[in-house]
Design an enzyme around this catalytic site. Structure first.
Site, mmCIF file in Angstrom:
data_model
loop_
_atom_site.group_PDB
_atom_site.id
_atom_site.type_symbol
_atom_site.label_atom_id
_atom_site.label_comp_id
_atom_site.label_asym_id
_atom_site.label_seq_id
_atom_site.Cartn_x
_atom_site.Cartn_y
_atom_site.Cartn_z
ATOM 1 N N SER A 141 89.098 68.768 102.529
ATOM 2 C CA SER A 141 88.089 68.123 101.631
ATOM 3 C C SER A 141 86.587 67.490 102.138
ATOM 4 C CB SER A 141 88.711 66.895 100.447
ATOM 5 O OG SER A 141 89.124 66.060 101.531
ATOM 6 N N ASP A 153 85.231 57.619 97.054
ATOM 7 C CA ASP A 153 86.620 57.127 96.329
ATOM 8 C C ASP A 153 87.304 56.487 97.546
ATOM 9 O OD1 ASP A 153 87.231 59.291 97.903
ATOM 10 O OD2 ASP A 153 87.801 60.762 96.521
ATOM 11 N N HIS A 168 86.477 59.619 100.748
ATOM 12 C CA HIS A 168 85.763 60.490 100.907
ATOM 13 C C HIS A 168 84.225 60.038 100.884
ATOM 14 C CE1 HIS A 168 89.062 62.966 99.054
ATOM 15 N NE2 HIS A 168 88.900 63.670 100.176
#
Ligand SMILES: *[C@@H]1O[C@H](CO)[C@@H](O)[C@H](O)[C@H]1NC(C)=O
Ligand SMILES: *[C@@H]1O[C@H](CO)[C@@H](O)[C@H](O)[C@H]1NC(C)=O
Ligand SMILES: *[C@@H]1O[C@H](CO)[C@@H](O)[C@H](O)[C@H]1NC(C)=O
Ligand SMILES: *[C@@H]1O[C@H](CO)[C@@H](O)[C@H](O)[C@H]1NC(C)=O
Length: 343
Positions: A37, A305, A308
Site C-alpha cells: 500500500s 492514517d 500510511h
C-alpha cells in the site's frame, strides 16, 4: 605523476564525465512498480474519502491524502506515474509503465494479497506476450518496496500462539529478504538494470504501534526493532552481492528507515507538527456508525492514517533520497544515480 597532478586529472575526468552526461537525465522509458500500500495506486479499488483529500480531491486508489512514493519517483525519473495494472486499458498502455503493487501484499502470502512473485509474474506475462521487450525494460526503472506486511502478519500469528520464537525470527527474515532478492534476479533476467529497492521503515514509530503511548514516543519493542534492523542489514548484503554478480546491474537501496526516522525526530525543520501523531483516525459513534476525525493541516502531518504517510511526507522523503547524501545504500544519491546510469 605527483599526487597533486593525478588529483587534478581525476577532477578533470569527473568534470568531463559530468558534461558528457548532461542532457541525458530523465531518459528513462518508464517505471514499473512492485510492492504494497505504500506503492499501490489503484489495484485495491479507489478507496473512500478522506483518502485523496489533498490530491486529486477525491479517492484515487492511494493510501494517503494525496500522492504516494511512486508518483514522486516517476516525477524524478521524468516518466508518467505508472498505471495500476488493474486499470490498464490495453497492452500497449503498459509501455508507459505499470504499477503492480497491491495494498496488504508481502513477499510471503502475508494477508493473502498478490505477493511479490505473483506481481512479477504479471510483468513476465507481458514479456512473454512480446508487449514489453528486454531493451525497453533495460532502459526503464523498477521500484520494489514491501516487507512490512510480512512482519506484521508473522507477528500477529506468533503472538496468537504465544510461544517463544526468537530463533524463528531470524529464518523468517532470511525467507523474506531472499524472496526479494530472488525477484530482483528475475527482474534482471527480463532486462531491468536500474532497480530501486526500499528498505523497511522501523515499525516502532508507526502510529499503529505508538497509539499505545498516545503517540508520544516511538516504542522500544525489541522484536520489531530486531526485525527491521536484521531485514535491512541482510537486504543490503544481498543487493551488494547482486550488483557484484550481475553484470551491469545498478541496484540501489533507498533508506526508508533512515528517512522516516529523520522525519519523526526532526520533522519540525520541514514544517511538520507532532510527527508521530496521525492526521486521520477512525472511531465508531454511539450509533455504531464509523466516523473519522481529520487534522486541519495534512501538509503538517507525517502519517495520514494509522500506518500510511501523507503526500507531504513522501515528497520530503523522495527529496532526501534524491539530493541528500546518506539516504541511499550501494549507490550515490538518486540524482547522481540518474546521471551516472542515464536513467
Ligand atoms: C490503449 O489505451 C489508451 C488509453 O485509453 C489509448 O490512448 C490508446 O490509443 C490505446 N491503444 C490501442 C493500441 O488500442
Ligand atoms: C493516553 O491518554 C489517555 C486519555 O488522555 C489516558 O487515559 C492514558 O493514560 C494515556 N496513556 C498513556 C500511555 O500515556
Ligand atoms: C512487540 O511487538 C510485537 C508485534 O507487534 C507484539 O506481539 C509484542 O507483544 C510486543 N512486545 C512488547 C513487549 O510490547
Ligand atoms: C467499528 O465497528 C466495526 C463493526 O463492529 C468494527 O469492525 C470496527 O473495527 C470498528 N472500528 C473502530 C475504529 O473501532
Amino acid at each position: 605523476m605527483t599526487i597533486k597532478k593525478s588529483l587534478s586529472c581525476l577532477v578533470l575526468a569527473v568534470i568531463l564525465i559530468r558534461l558528457s552526461n548532461l542532457g541525458s537525465a530523465n531518459a528513462a522509458k518508464a517505471l514499473y512498480a512492485f510492492g504494497d500500500s505504500f506503492v499501490d495506486t489503484g489495484n485495491s479499488g479507489s478507496g473512500a474519502y478522506p483518502y485523496g483529500k489533498t490530491w486529486p480531491g477525491y479517492p484515487a486508489g492511494r493510501a494517503s491524502d494525496g500522492r504516494v512514493q511512486v508518483d514522486y519517483f516517476a516525477e524524478l525519473f521524468g516518466v508518467p506515474s505508472p498505471t495500476a495494472s488493474l486499470l490498464l486499458k490495453n497492452n500497449s498502455e503498459s509501455l508507459s509503465g505499470v504499477n503492480f503493487a497491491k495494498g496488504g501484499a508481502g513477499v510471503t502470502y502475508a494477508y493473502g494479497m498478490t505477493p511479490l512473485d505473483r506481481q512479477v509474474n504479471e510483468l513476465e506475462s507481458l514479456v512473454e506476450k512480446n508487449v514489453l521487450s528486454k531493451s525497453h525494460l533495460r532502459k526503464s526503472v523498477a521500484l520494489v518496496s514491501l516487507g512490512v506486511n510480512d512482519y506484521s502478519a508473522y507477528n500477529a500469528y506468533q503472538s496468537s500462539k504465544k510461544s517463544e520464537y526468537a530463533s524463528e525470527v531470524e529464518s523468517t527474515v532470511t525467507t523474506i529478504v531472499d524472496g526479494i532478492a530472488l525477484n530482483l534476479v528475475r527482474l534482471y533476467g527480463f532486462g531491468f538494470r536500474n532497480v530501486v529497492i526500499a528498505n523497511l521503515a522501523n515499525m516502532v514509530c508507526s502510529p499503529h504501534i505508538t497509539v499505545a503511548a498516545n503517540f508520544s514516543s516511538c516504542s522500544s519493542n525489541s522484536t520489531l526493532e530486531y526485525e527491521s534492523s536484521t531485514h535491512n542489514e541482510l537486504l543490503q548484503q544481498r543487493v551488494r552481492l547482486l550488483n557484484h554478480e550481475l553484470q551491469g546491474a545498478n541496484f540501489i537501496i533507498v533508506d526508508q528507515s533512515k528517512a522516516f526516522e529523520h522525519l519523526f525526530y526532526n520533522g519540525a525543520q520541514y514544517g511538520f507538527e507532532n510527527p508521530l501523531v496521525p492526521c486521520c483516525t477512525w472511531y465508531n459513534d454511539s450509533a455504531g456508525q464509523t466516523q473519522y476525525t481529520l487534522c486541519q493541516h495534512p501538509e503538517k502531518a507525517v502519517i495520514f492514517d494509522g500506518i500510511h504517510p501523507t503526500q507531504a511526507a513522501w515528497k520530503v522523503v523522495i527529496n532526501l533520497y534524491a539530493s541528500v547524501r546518506g539516504y541511499t545504500q550501494e549507490g550515490p544519491n538518486l540524482n547522481a544515480w540518474i546521471q551516472r546510469n542515464k536513467v
